[in-house]
Design an enzyme around this catalytic site. Structure first.
Site, PDB file in Angstrom:
ATOM      1  N   LYS A 157      -4.516  40.322 -36.792  1.00  0.00           N
ATOM      2  CA  LYS A 157      -3.641  41.144 -35.951  1.00  0.00           C
ATOM      3  C   LYS A 157      -3.173  40.364 -34.732  1.00  0.00           C
ATOM      4  O   LYS A 157      -1.994  40.317 -34.422  1.00  0.00           O
ATOM      5  CB  LYS A 157      -4.379  42.420 -35.482  1.00  0.00           C
ATOM      6  CG  LYS A 157      -4.846  43.308 -36.609  1.00  0.00           C
ATOM      7  CD  LYS A 157      -5.535  44.569 -36.098  1.00  0.00           C
ATOM      8  CE  LYS A 157      -6.832  44.334 -35.344  1.00  0.00           C
ATOM      9  NZ  LYS A 157      -7.921  43.769 -36.140  1.00  0.00           N
TER      10      LYS A 157
ATOM     11  N   ARG B 113     -19.016  45.619 -37.823  1.00  0.00           N
ATOM     12  CA  ARG B 113     -17.630  45.962 -37.447  1.00  0.00           C
ATOM     13  C   ARG B 113     -16.820  46.320 -38.689  1.00  0.00           C
ATOM     14  O   ARG B 113     -15.990  47.226 -38.644  1.00  0.00           O
ATOM     15  CB  ARG B 113     -16.980  44.788 -36.697  1.00  0.00           C
ATOM     16  CG  ARG B 113     -17.532  44.623 -35.279  1.00  0.00           C
ATOM     17  CD  ARG B 113     -17.258  43.245 -34.712  1.00  0.00           C
ATOM     18  NE  ARG B 113     -15.849  42.950 -34.612  1.00  0.00           N
ATOM     19  CZ  ARG B 113     -15.350  41.712 -34.525  1.00  0.00           C
ATOM     20  NH1 ARG B 113     -16.158  40.674 -34.526  1.00  0.00           N
ATOM     21  NH2 ARG B 113     -14.067  41.520 -34.412  1.00  0.00           N
TER      22      ARG B 113
ATOM     23  N   ARG C 248      -7.442  53.325 -33.529  1.00  0.00           N
ATOM     24  CA  ARG C 248      -8.506  52.859 -34.402  1.00  0.00           C
ATOM     25  C   ARG C 248      -9.290  54.016 -34.997  1.00  0.00           C
ATOM     26  O   ARG C 248     -10.222  53.799 -35.759  1.00  0.00           O
ATOM     27  CB  ARG C 248      -9.464  52.053 -33.532  1.00  0.00           C
ATOM     28  CG  ARG C 248      -9.856  50.726 -34.076  1.00  0.00           C
ATOM     29  CD  ARG C 248     -10.812  50.180 -33.043  1.00  0.00           C
ATOM     30  NE  ARG C 248     -11.316  48.900 -33.362  1.00  0.00           N
ATOM     31  CZ  ARG C 248     -10.736  47.779 -32.967  1.00  0.00           C
ATOM     32  NH1 ARG C 248      -9.598  47.777 -32.331  1.00  0.00           N
ATOM     33  NH2 ARG C 248     -11.325  46.645 -33.246  1.00  0.00           N
TER      34      ARG C 248
ATOM     35  N   ARG D 206     -16.358  34.441 -29.510  1.00  0.00           N
ATOM     36  CA  ARG D 206     -16.569  35.806 -29.045  1.00  0.00           C
ATOM     37  C   ARG D 206     -17.991  36.272 -29.335  1.00  0.00           C
ATOM     38  O   ARG D 206     -18.567  35.927 -30.359  1.00  0.00           O
ATOM     39  CB  ARG D 206     -15.561  36.749 -29.725  1.00  0.00           C
ATOM     40  CG  ARG D 206     -14.320  36.930 -28.870  1.00  0.00           C
ATOM     41  CD  ARG D 206     -13.226  37.677 -29.537  1.00  0.00           C
ATOM     42  NE  ARG D 206     -13.619  38.928 -30.185  1.00  0.00           N
ATOM     43  CZ  ARG D 206     -12.754  39.750 -30.766  1.00  0.00           C
ATOM     44  NH1 ARG D 206     -11.459  39.452 -30.749  1.00  0.00           N
ATOM     45  NH2 ARG D 206     -13.148  40.860 -31.340  1.00  0.00           N
TER      46      ARG D 206
ATOM     47  N   ARG E 135     -13.683  31.379 -35.801  1.00  0.00           N
ATOM     48  CA  ARG E 135     -12.684  31.655 -34.759  1.00  0.00           C
ATOM     49  C   ARG E 135     -13.118  31.083 -33.407  1.00  0.00           C
ATOM     50  O   ARG E 135     -14.269  31.157 -33.026  1.00  0.00           O
ATOM     51  CB  ARG E 135     -12.478  33.164 -34.603  1.00  0.00           C
ATOM     52  CG  ARG E 135     -11.613  33.470 -33.373  1.00  0.00           C
ATOM     53  CD  ARG E 135     -11.061  34.861 -33.378  1.00  0.00           C
ATOM     54  NE  ARG E 135     -12.084  35.892 -33.360  1.00  0.00           N
ATOM     55  CZ  ARG E 135     -11.798  37.177 -33.468  1.00  0.00           C
ATOM     56  NH1 ARG E 135     -10.552  37.574 -33.599  1.00  0.00           N
ATOM     57  NH2 ARG E 135     -12.780  38.063 -33.452  1.00  0.00           N
TER      58      ARG E 135
END
Ligand code: AP5
Ligand code: ZN
Length: 204
Positions: free
Chosen positions: A13, A167, A88, A156, A123
């Site tokens: 996203k 998640r 969400r 993160r 990431r």
């Protein structure tokens, strides 16, 4: 132009949002980035949400809805915006509708769960700008450093495999129902519903 980006954690996203917002000259509103900035600045909101974010849970609808309500009033939103990570939950989508906000497009990025785990473990982000990299699929020019500023890249707190799996579960339970919600809206109220676009997130 008002756009919602819908997709699992790590679907891309934020990555796609950077291209779309540049193309249309609209701001990217990422609730995740706003909350992470609050955590870093240790504001009252930040202290309130720090634990739930680090462990991969969802922040309460009331907090998030108030945050968005305030943000979309800013002058830079007058020509539209891209919502990244909001709504969400169904109540968040209903709140948007109740505020009379008309969305033009909902763009869903569909990616397999296993691909997600590998994307998120690699990431790296530049905290100051929100620029996103991947150690293998989109590496910076110099390892561990942001291309523009040379500042260090970070991982993160919620990108540990165990947290990513939590998640993903929450995504399937609470966010994925929005796919049906927007598809139904397009059938029952075509004049008021956003156009729904689904794209396969390209594999690595
Ligand atoms: P948030 O920041 O929104 O996280 P998320 O939805 O879990 O999504 P991510 O940012 O992890 O993934 P992304 O889809 O943006 O992927 P990216 O482009 O970075 O939210 C964080 C937390 O805040 C939540 O858990 C919750 O606690 C709270 N929160 C936020 N909004 C909330 C709300 N509305 N309600 C309640 N709580 C809320 O890409 C991922 C990686 O893949 C990168 O390394 C990238 O380089 C790589 N990549 C991207 N595209 C490709 C590709 N095509 N091929 C290969 N690699 C790719
Ligand atoms: Zn993101």
């Amino acid at each position: 132009m008002r756009i919602i980006m819908l997709g699992a954690p790590g679907a891309g996203k934020g990555t796609q949002a950077q291209f779309i917002t540049e193309r249309f000259g609209i701001p990217q509103i990422s609730t995740g980035d706003m909350l992470r900035a609050a955590v870093k600045a240790e504001t009252e909101l930040g202290l309130q949400v720090k634990e739930v974010m680090a462990t991969g849970g969802l922040v309460s609808d009331d907090i998030i809805i108030a945050l968005i309500e305030e943000r979309v009033k800013s002058p830079d939103c007058k020509n539209g915006y891209l919502l990244d990570g909001f709504p969400r939950t169904i109540p968040q989508a209903e709140a948007l509708k109740d505020q009379g906000i008309v969305i033009d497009y909902v763009v869903e990025i569909a990616v397999d769960d296993e691909e997600i785990v590998s994307r998120l473990s690699g990431r790296r982000v530049h905290e100051g700008s929100g620029r996103i990299y991947h150690v293998k699929y989109d590496p910076p020019k110099v390892e561990g450093k942001d291309d523009e500023t040379g500042e260090p890249l970070m991982q993160r707190a919620d990108d540990k495999e165990e947290t990513v799996r939590k998640r993903l579960k929450i995504y399937h339970d609470q966010t994925a129902p929005l796919i049906g919600y927007y598809q139904d809206l397009a059938k029952t109220q075509p004049e008021a519903a956003p156009e729904y676009v689904s794209v396969e997130g390209v594999g690595s």
